[in-house]
Structures are given as C-alpha cells and as structure tokens.
Design an enzyme around this catalytic site. Sequence first.
Site, short mmCIF file in Angstrom:
data_model
loop_
_atom_site.label_atom_id
_atom_site.label_comp_id
_atom_site.label_asym_id
_atom_site.label_seq_id
_atom_site.Cartn_x
_atom_site.Cartn_y
_atom_site.Cartn_z
N ASP A 169 36.88 22.14 72.51
CA ASP A 169 37.28 21.57 71.23
C ASP A 169 36.90 22.51 70.10
OD1 ASP A 169 38.07 19.97 69.16
OD2 ASP A 169 36.36 18.60 69.30
N LYS A 208 35.92 23.55 63.62
CA LYS A 208 34.47 23.42 63.61
C LYS A 208 33.82 24.72 63.16
CE LYS A 208 34.30 20.27 67.63
NZ LYS A 208 33.73 19.09 67.00
N ASP A 224 40.17 17.40 64.23
CA ASP A 224 38.96 17.41 65.05
C ASP A 224 38.62 16.01 65.58
OD1 ASP A 224 36.81 18.56 66.33
OD2 ASP A 224 35.47 18.41 64.60
N GLU A 265 40.45 14.47 67.80
CA GLU A 265 41.54 14.53 68.77
C GLU A 265 41.30 13.70 70.02
OE1 GLU A 265 38.57 16.49 70.82
OE2 GLU A 265 39.06 16.67 68.71
N ARG A 279 40.21 10.68 70.44
CA ARG A 279 40.73 9.31 70.35
C ARG A 279 42.24 9.28 70.48
NH1 ARG A 279 38.09 8.62 64.52
NH2 ARG A 279 36.64 9.98 65.62
#
Length: 473
Positions: free
Chosen positions: A245, A252, A322, A324, A326
């Site tokens: 991620d 991030k 970010d 993502e 869910r």
Amino acid sequence: MTDFAKLIEADKGQPARTIQILDVKNFEDWLKDQSESVRSIVKAYKFVANPKSFLILPIASSKGQKDKSEQGDFTVVAGVKNHKKLDPWALAKLGGKLPEGKYRLKGASAKGGLFSWLIPQHSFERYKEVENKQGPSVLLVKEEISKVDEAVRQADATALVRDMVNTPAADMGPDKIEDIVEKLADKHDADLKVTRGDTLEKHFPMIHGVGKAAMREHAPRLIELKWGKADAPKIAIVGKGVTFDSGGLSMKSPAGMLIMKKDMGGAAHAIALAKMIMEGNLPVQLHLLVPAVENSVDGHALRPGDILNSRKGLTVEIGNTDAEGRLVLGDALTLAGEEEPELIIDFATLTGAARVALGPDLPALFCNNDDMAAGLIESGEEEDDPLWRMPLWSRYEYRLNSPIADTNNVATGSFAGCITAALFLKKFVPKNTPWAHFDTYAWRPASKAGRPKGGEALGLRASWTYLKARYDK
C-alpha cells in the site's frame, strides 16, 4: 514451514529432562523438599516461580531422581500463573530457549500450554541464514491426541500468517496469494475461482479501481475458495489482500510505507482460518474471499474525487486513495452476502485509528450481533488472543455523506476513523446477516516470549475457537 507435529511425542516413559512446573502459591512447598544445593542456586538467581520465568538446575543438584525416565544433564523449574491449568502462552519461554532434546512436564498437564511450546520454535528464515541453529525441543505428553492435533493446527495457522506477512511484496503479490490458496484448494479438494485483471471491472469495480494502477505487473484479482458439504451451514471468511500500500495518489510518507508489505495481513488471517476450518473438518460450507491487489501509482491510478461504482450498486466518491482496503472489501462482502451465509467474518489491516485507540496487540472487533460478539470475545479470552469490541455507532454515518455520490470512502474530519471505516463496510453487508469485522494490526513492533517482532496473527485463534464451539458439536 516448521513441522510442529514432530515437536510433541507420546510419553511412553522414554528418557527425558524434567520440567518442574510451579506457581507462586506452591513454590515454597516445593523448595522445602529440595536439597541445600538446589535452594542455594534458587536463591542466588532470585527465582520465585513468577510466570514465564525458568531456571536450569544441574542434575547433580537435583533431589530424588526416581527412575530411568528422569534422566539428562540438567532439570528445569518453570514458573506459570497457575500450575493446575496452563494458559496458552505459559510455555512460550521454554519452547524457544531450552536446548535441543526431549522434555516432560512434572506438576502440570501440558493440555493448555501445548501451543506455546510449539510456536516459539518457528522463525522466519527465508532470506537469512541462521548460524548454529539448535535442533528441536520435543515435549512428551500424555494428552489425548485431539489436544495435540489442535495445538499443531493453531501453530501451523499462526506460522502461516507470520510468514505471509513477513514476506516482502516483491515475493507476496496477488499472484503469490493466489498460489497459496490454490495449494490449499488442491489439498482439501475445494473449488477455486479467480477473477483477474480487467474482467473485474464489470462485476467488482471497486477491486478493479484500486488495483488497476498495478495491472501490468501485479494484476488485481478476487480469489474465491469453496469447500464443504452442500447441506452444511454456510459461512463466509473475507480478507483484505493489499499486497503493498503506497497510498496511491494520496501517497504515504516514506516512513508510512516501511511496513506496508503487511497490508495483506487480513488476507493472511482469512486464509489461515480457512486452512484450520478445512483441516479440522468443521461441518460448514466455507466461502473464502480474498480481494488481492497492489495499491500503486501510474497513469491509470485512482484519483481523489473519482466516482467508483460498486457491486452493491452504490456509487462511491473517493475522498482518499489511501482508504483503499475498505473499497476492495466492499465488493467482496457484497458477493459474500449474495450467497446468504449464516455469518460473515472479515479481517483487515484497515485503520491507523484502531491502533491509536487500542495499540498493536488488541484488534478492534466490530460486530452487528451481540451473541456473536460475546462468543468471539469469550473465545479470545480462552485462547489469550484478546479482542476489544468497538461500536458500530450509526450516528456517525452522516460523516460518510457525499454531495455527488451515494457515499464517500472516508469521513470528514479525523475523529472516530476506525468506526467510520467499519460503518462504510456495513453498507455492503446484508442487514440480517451476523457479521464480525476485525481491524487488526497483523504486526508486532516489539518481541515477546514466543512472539517475535514482525508479522503476527491477532484474532485468528479467537475466531477459530468461536467457530469450533459454534459448529463442531
């Protein structure tokens, strides 16, 4: 993978070192019966049988060696909380630190502590050669075979989660997760279905939307495994499989990406739980669903402000790329609900907010059914795999409102982030289906006995014990 079954043997009186199990209540009585040399050593090391402490005593100093089975170059005294009933982590310091050889417990049944003898003897060694590695420590037991099998099953599943999470994203992409599930399907004669790449767009548009930026090298996919008899109750297990991620375009920080290989920890938990269900031959129809994607960046990446369709039919405004996990879970949960299961459990490394609230060791449990929540928490207490129930507080649902879509994927403001994330998932679960959502960290930032720094199974044994109590009657 460690062969845990070889670390436990039936006790037939064969020679072995003795481990005397004590607690603070019976310590003084035991000490009175020891030789002067033993008492001197115990005093010198300030051993008082505190839980998870142990002391090695030379065999010459021990008193009362009674038969040929009590042989060896030393004996061990070990402290536990309660010598009459060992807790699941009681033997964690012993299994991982005692020298190679065979041991038997004296003064306690191994029944409750078998798992903690096994799991410390597993370590992640794929990329690093361990010098002077000692051989196995084998425990001799008189427990019924079912207890031994259960401990081995739990250790196997825990090790699987740890190894999957510890593996870097380059070697644990969506294709590798598919390979792991495929091997499980082959082993247990289960049905496997995988929907990959652009074929996702029509039926699983949120999974496709998150994974399309990595389409060329790490194509997104929905992995489904079905197992069990047609007349058994249906259950669905769902796991977030974001193999790395980056945060997407809502990128991030470098520090925030350091352990994002663990963002597939939910998938690892779901796969490990499915493995336990099949190996334990639980009388259920299992539906395992793993949306496996990489949240990457290229010219096709999902943008903040984009609108995604969903399998449910709801449109979703992207407030943050970010958030993502869910999204991919939403499509998988919708499909799970369409099968009309008796219950749904999902695992996800979903929010930093849950870690702020509860820290790394305590998964946040969200559940729409009080009986199910109570059963999971009780099972967690039994296995020393604790959970903490958080509220599905419906009055926060307005914070997911969007002026141009049915919902936003993130809430306005920074409050109650794990609650609003769970409320987003709730939109994709049938109203009357019992559902539990684990917002778990899947990582241990500092080592404990039997629990090294790195990937960790948190909530796995609690879930398995709950399902076993519910269905294996």
